[in-house]
Design an enzyme around this catalytic site. Structure first.
Site, mmCIF file in Angstrom:
data_model
loop_
_atom_site.group_PDB
_atom_site.id
_atom_site.type_symbol
_atom_site.label_atom_id
_atom_site.label_comp_id
_atom_site.label_asym_id
_atom_site.label_seq_id
_atom_site.Cartn_x
_atom_site.Cartn_y
_atom_site.Cartn_z
ATOM 1 N N GLU A 46 0.860 -1.199 0.000
ATOM 2 C CA GLU A 46 0.000 0.000 0.000
ATOM 3 C C GLU A 46 0.896 1.250 0.000
ATOM 4 O O GLU A 46 1.922 1.281 0.685
ATOM 5 C CB GLU A 46 -0.841 -0.026 1.288
ATOM 6 N N ASN A 67 -7.146 5.827 -2.129
ATOM 7 C CA ASN A 67 -6.028 4.924 -1.836
ATOM 8 C C ASN A 67 -6.229 3.721 -2.758
ATOM 9 O O ASN A 67 -7.217 2.993 -2.610
ATOM 10 C CB ASN A 67 -6.105 4.530 -0.348
ATOM 11 N N LYS A 102 -9.562 1.499 -2.111
ATOM 12 C CA LYS A 102 -9.718 0.977 -0.742
ATOM 13 C C LYS A 102 -11.117 1.263 -0.191
ATOM 14 O O LYS A 102 -11.598 2.407 -0.267
ATOM 15 C CB LYS A 102 -8.648 1.608 0.160
ATOM 16 N N GLU A 161 -6.088 8.699 7.926
ATOM 17 C CA GLU A 161 -6.504 8.207 6.597
ATOM 18 C C GLU A 161 -7.897 8.699 6.233
ATOM 19 O O GLU A 161 -8.192 8.917 5.060
ATOM 20 C CB GLU A 161 -6.503 6.680 6.573
ATOM 21 N N CYS A 207 -4.886 -3.122 2.840
ATOM 22 C CA CYS A 207 -4.610 -3.017 4.277
ATOM 23 C C CYS A 207 -5.796 -3.306 5.181
ATOM 24 O O CYS A 207 -6.139 -4.457 5.402
ATOM 25 C CB CYS A 207 -3.981 -1.673 4.605
ATOM 26 N N ASN A 224 0.166 -1.154 5.315
ATOM 27 C CA ASN A 224 1.061 -0.403 6.204
ATOM 28 C C ASN A 224 0.427 -0.507 7.590
ATOM 29 O O ASN A 224 -0.591 0.147 7.846
ATOM 30 C CB ASN A 224 1.077 1.100 5.856
HETATM 31 N N1 CDT Z 1 -3.119 1.368 6.395
HETATM 32 C C1 CDT Z 1 -4.016 0.749 7.182
HETATM 33 O O1 CDT Z 1 -5.145 0.532 6.783
HETATM 34 N N2 CDT Z 1 -3.588 0.428 8.420
HETATM 35 C C2 CDT Z 1 -4.476 -0.107 9.399
HETATM 36 C C3 CDT Z 1 -4.041 0.394 10.729
HETATM 37 C C4 CDT Z 1 -5.183 0.544 11.602
HETATM 38 S S1 CDT Z 1 -4.802 1.547 12.959
HETATM 39 C C5 CDT Z 1 -5.615 2.981 12.629
HETATM 40 C C6 CDT Z 1 -4.528 -1.625 9.447
HETATM 41 O O2 CDT Z 1 -5.635 -2.158 9.523
HETATM 42 O O3 CDT Z 1 -3.480 -2.278 9.465
#
Ligand code: CDT
Length: 317
Positions: free
Chosen positions: A47, A111, A128, A147, A173, A198
């Protein structure tokens, strides 16, 4: 015989704020070359692969963040990746931030992940769906996860495409934590799901989850793979990026739910597996024969209701 596809999960180590697109594209091309030496036919990147994970900072005027988004793909900086992949006959899946201006002049910030076939044909783009984190600046945090300020949630759902000799879908993600993401694609016969991520190890709203990040990452992808009889390729941006420690643990999961290959580092690393797409049928035609066993008529809450509705208090029914 089997329908075999050799896939490379191209994990990236940190991308710092000042790293140029040109430098990052150079790293992506290095990983392509690693793949080429191992017979890889599809390379999957994380991502927001072209930049640092910029939602960790807040800016009052979102226009100040425009430089993190791509207005065209490919452009002069990413064209070398497209050219080299095509020259090597390797397809790829690339995650990045997109700033779309519609013919009517509306601006959308997405995204996305783009899927490109071995001959350079663009197969599809995924936007996304589940956008985690927060919409406004939260000054008490050690870092932001804004985000929901930087990206719109996609209204386009989870399409799949015929590509790479099978049926391919994508998610990004946080989408991997939701069973609906996999099932939407499972209901279209998906055989290979590509997911960049990420994931900061420190989960600010509930730090007790920090130690479980690796477990939860594997748990959701292994369950989603097994319950839908599909391969899942999870690809991280790992390591310490601008002071934030991110989970690596990129992995390739078989339709049995077993992890067949996993990253050993949190740096740039190619994780390779030879995926037999015919393996999916062993699950799709037995335990998870949807046509035979699913009961959508009793799952009505799944699409009609968003939050939890508790049962009535005892004695009031
Ligand atoms: N990038 C992304 O979606 N990261 C989320 C972190 C969640 S914490 C706000 C994940 O689900 O890994």
């Amino acid at each position: 015989m089997g329908r075999f596809l050799t896939v490379g999960a191209a994990q990236l180590g940190p991308v710092q704020r000042d790293d140029s697109r040109k430098e990052v594209v150079g790293r992506l091309i290095d990983l392509l070359h690693h793949g080429h030496r191992q017979g890889v036919e599809l390379v999957v990147y994380p991502e927001l692969a072209l930049t640092t994970f910029f939602p960790r900072w807040f800016v009052d005027d979102i226009a100040e963040a425009d430089h993190w988004y791509e207005a065209a793909m490919p452009d002069v900086e990413t064209q070398p990746l497209f050219d080299e992949a095509r020259r090597l006959g390797i397809g790829f899946c690339l995650g990045y931030a997109e700033r779309e201006t519609t013919p009517g002049g509306d601006v959308h910030r997405w995204n996305v992940q783009l899927l490109v076939e071995r001959d350079g044909t663009v197969i599809g783009k995924f936007h996304k769906v589940h956008i985690p984190g927060h919409e406004r600046h939260e000054p008490g945090r050690p870092f932001q996860h804004a985000e929901r300020y930087y990206f719109e949630p996609s209204p386009y759902g989870f399409p799949v495409w015929r590509a790479f000799g099978g049926i391919v879908g994508m998610m990004i993600c946080n989408d991997r934590r939701w069973p609906e993401s996999y099932r939407e694609m499972g209901l279209q016969g998906v055989e290979l799901i590509l997911c960049g991520y990420n994931t900061p190890i420190h989960y600010v709203p509930d730090p007790s989850q920090d130690i479980l990040q690796g477990f939860h990452n594997a748990l959701v992808m292994q369950a989603g793979a097994y319950q839908n009889g599909t391969w899942v390729v999870g690809v991280a941006k790992g390591g310490v990026e601008e002071g934030v420690d991110s989970l690596g643990q990129s992995c390739i999961v078989a339709p049995s739910g077993q992890i067949v290959a996993q990253a050993l580092t949190t740096d740039d690393e190619l994780v390779v597996a030879r995926c037999d797409l015919d393996w999916c049928a062993r699950y799709k035609e037995t335990l998870f024969d949807f046509t035979r066993y699913r009961r959508p008529e009793v799952y009505t809450r799944i699409t009609s209701q968003r939050g939890v509705v508790l049962p009535p208090e005892r004695g009031t029914r």
